[in-house]
Design a protein around this motif. Sequence first.
Motif, short mmCIF file in Angstrom:
data_model
loop_
_atom_site.label_atom_id
_atom_site.label_comp_id
_atom_site.label_asym_id
_atom_site.label_seq_id
_atom_site.Cartn_x
_atom_site.Cartn_y
_atom_site.Cartn_z
N TRP A 214 0.89 -1.13 0.03
CA TRP A 214 0.06 -0.07 -0.07
C TRP A 214 0.93 1.27 -0.07
O TRP A 214 1.78 1.59 0.80
N VAL A 262 -0.71 -0.65 -4.40
CA VAL A 262 -2.29 -0.22 -4.44
C VAL A 262 -2.18 1.06 -3.59
O VAL A 262 -1.46 1.30 -2.76
N ASP A 266 -7.67 3.31 -1.74
CA ASP A 266 -8.37 2.15 -2.24
C ASP A 266 -8.24 1.34 -1.11
O ASP A 266 -9.35 0.54 -0.73
N ASN A 290 -3.47 -4.70 -5.48
CA ASN A 290 -3.98 -4.36 -6.97
C ASN A 290 -3.46 -5.16 -8.05
O ASN A 290 -2.23 -4.72 -8.36
N ASN A 293 -1.64 -3.45 -10.98
CA ASN A 293 -0.50 -2.61 -10.89
C ASN A 293 0.92 -3.12 -10.74
O ASN A 293 1.66 -2.98 -9.79
N PRO A 355 -9.83 -2.85 -6.34
CA PRO A 355 -9.06 -1.55 -6.35
C PRO A 355 -9.58 -0.68 -7.56
O PRO A 355 -9.67 -1.42 -8.52
#
Length: 390
Positions: A214, A262, A266, A290, A293, A355
């Motif tokens: 994150w 991520v 989100d 995510n 990504n 996400p």
Amino acid sequence: MAANARSDLDGNPIKAITICMIGAGGFIGSHLCEKLMAETQHKVLAVDVYSDKIKHLLEPETNPWSDRIQFHRINIKHDSRLEGLIKIADLTINLAAICTPADYNTRPLDTIYSNFIDALPVVKYCSENNKRLIHFSTCEVYGKTIGSFLPKDHDLRQDPAFYVLKEDVSPCIFGPIEKQRWSYACAKQLIERLVYAEGAENGLEFTIVRPFNWIGPRMDFIPGIDGPSEGVPRVLACFSNNLLRGEPLKLVDGGQSQRTFVYIKDAIEAVLLMIENPARANGHIFNVGNPNNEVTVKQLAEMMTEVYEKVSGEPSLEVPTIDVSSKEFYGEGYDDSDKRIPDMTIINRQLGWNPKTSLWDLLESTLTYQHRTYAEAIKKAMAKPVASSS
Ligand SMILES: NC(=O)c1ccc[n+]([C@@H]2O[C@H](COP(=O)([O-])OP(=O)(O)OC[C@H]3O[C@@H](n4cnc5c(N)ncnc54)[C@H](O)[C@@H]3O)[C@@H](O)[C@H]2O)c1
Ligand SMILES: O=c1ccn([C@@H]2O[C@H](COP(=O)(O)OP(=O)(O)O[C@H]3OC[C@](O)(CO)[C@H]3O)[C@@H](O)[C@H]2O)c(=O)[nH]1
């Protein structure tokens, strides 16, 4: 907006609760506190040794929620007030941890104590007092992928069964004990097993969160500005620091490891769903990341360089990255996760969460924040003459 008229995923009205949030003053905690204050009626007992990242939420004159957040400066290693706070709360969220990789091989004892021993009383108090617990673990419990042990050109490396990480299927593959990098992952795995066993044997209501990188504003610190000059934060802050100072970004072992990033905002949506849907979240372990990504660390460096040029208006260096060995950068005992793609089946099924933010967009908003927050301070720090030793 009538915040108390909000409903859970099954259409039931959400009742306001009291949350004991341990590690509330950190990166994730600060965003979670912000969300809970701005969008819900829940109360937060915010526990941490630091409050800098939430001080904007604690000013009584300016905030309409001042009666819903209380800061308790407590070190959970040795403070008898912790059990009292857990007792008066409906839910405890434990975020407290040493979680910067530079510490795992250089301070393995502190890392193991922080991630396992210090979390034990939290689990015990929740279990004994029949209180719900959301415990923050990590994607690092998966360690390396099965595929990483195959020859580089093996066809099965392309098969998702050999690299996608599933909560209820994937094994946890760590390196040897002398690679102390894995001290953190191993301590997190053992505390997960303990929480799970408390659920199985004593009926503890729990949820375990495994965050997959994150990132966003307020992550870690910029060395020499709001953290120690010699400190090594996580990659977002390392690369931000290099960009702010106009120096090349350092690629550890060539930056070939892969990560999925991520956006913090989100990910916080997912945590709020867990908080407010206990019947759907209890007893589960959730990957939160995510999968769309994914980049190598080298690609991340290139993208951050391009985005920073756009948001700061400063041209990038002719040679924007340099390679460094992991031994030089992190010291003896470092090792790495090769690839981290979260399987999203369980969080999707239980909470319907997905996400939204692309890597480019999340870097644009994050680097705009980094530039606005730090560029002046860095300029001043770099303009200061270095003290001479004579
Ligand atoms: N950010 C991520 O992408 C990520 C990824 C995987 C796992 N996690 C996990 O999520 C949790 C939060 O991570 P973060 O990124 O916000 O880290 P962070 O370092 O910003 O926050 C942790 C907070 O815990 C506090 N803390 C640590 N020890 C404490 C103690 N003994 N007493 C009181 N407070 C203490 C720290 O002061 C800090 O404010 C951690 O458990 C981490 O392992 C985060
Ligand atoms: O200047 C740098 C810093 C790092 N790297 C490399 O980037 C990869 C990611 O590093 P980082 O974000 O610091 O950490 P990890 O992803 O390895 O581990 C974290 O994942 C989750 C968490 O549990 C908590 O956040 C933590 O353990 C890595 O390959 C570094 O070597 C770089 O090249 N240059």
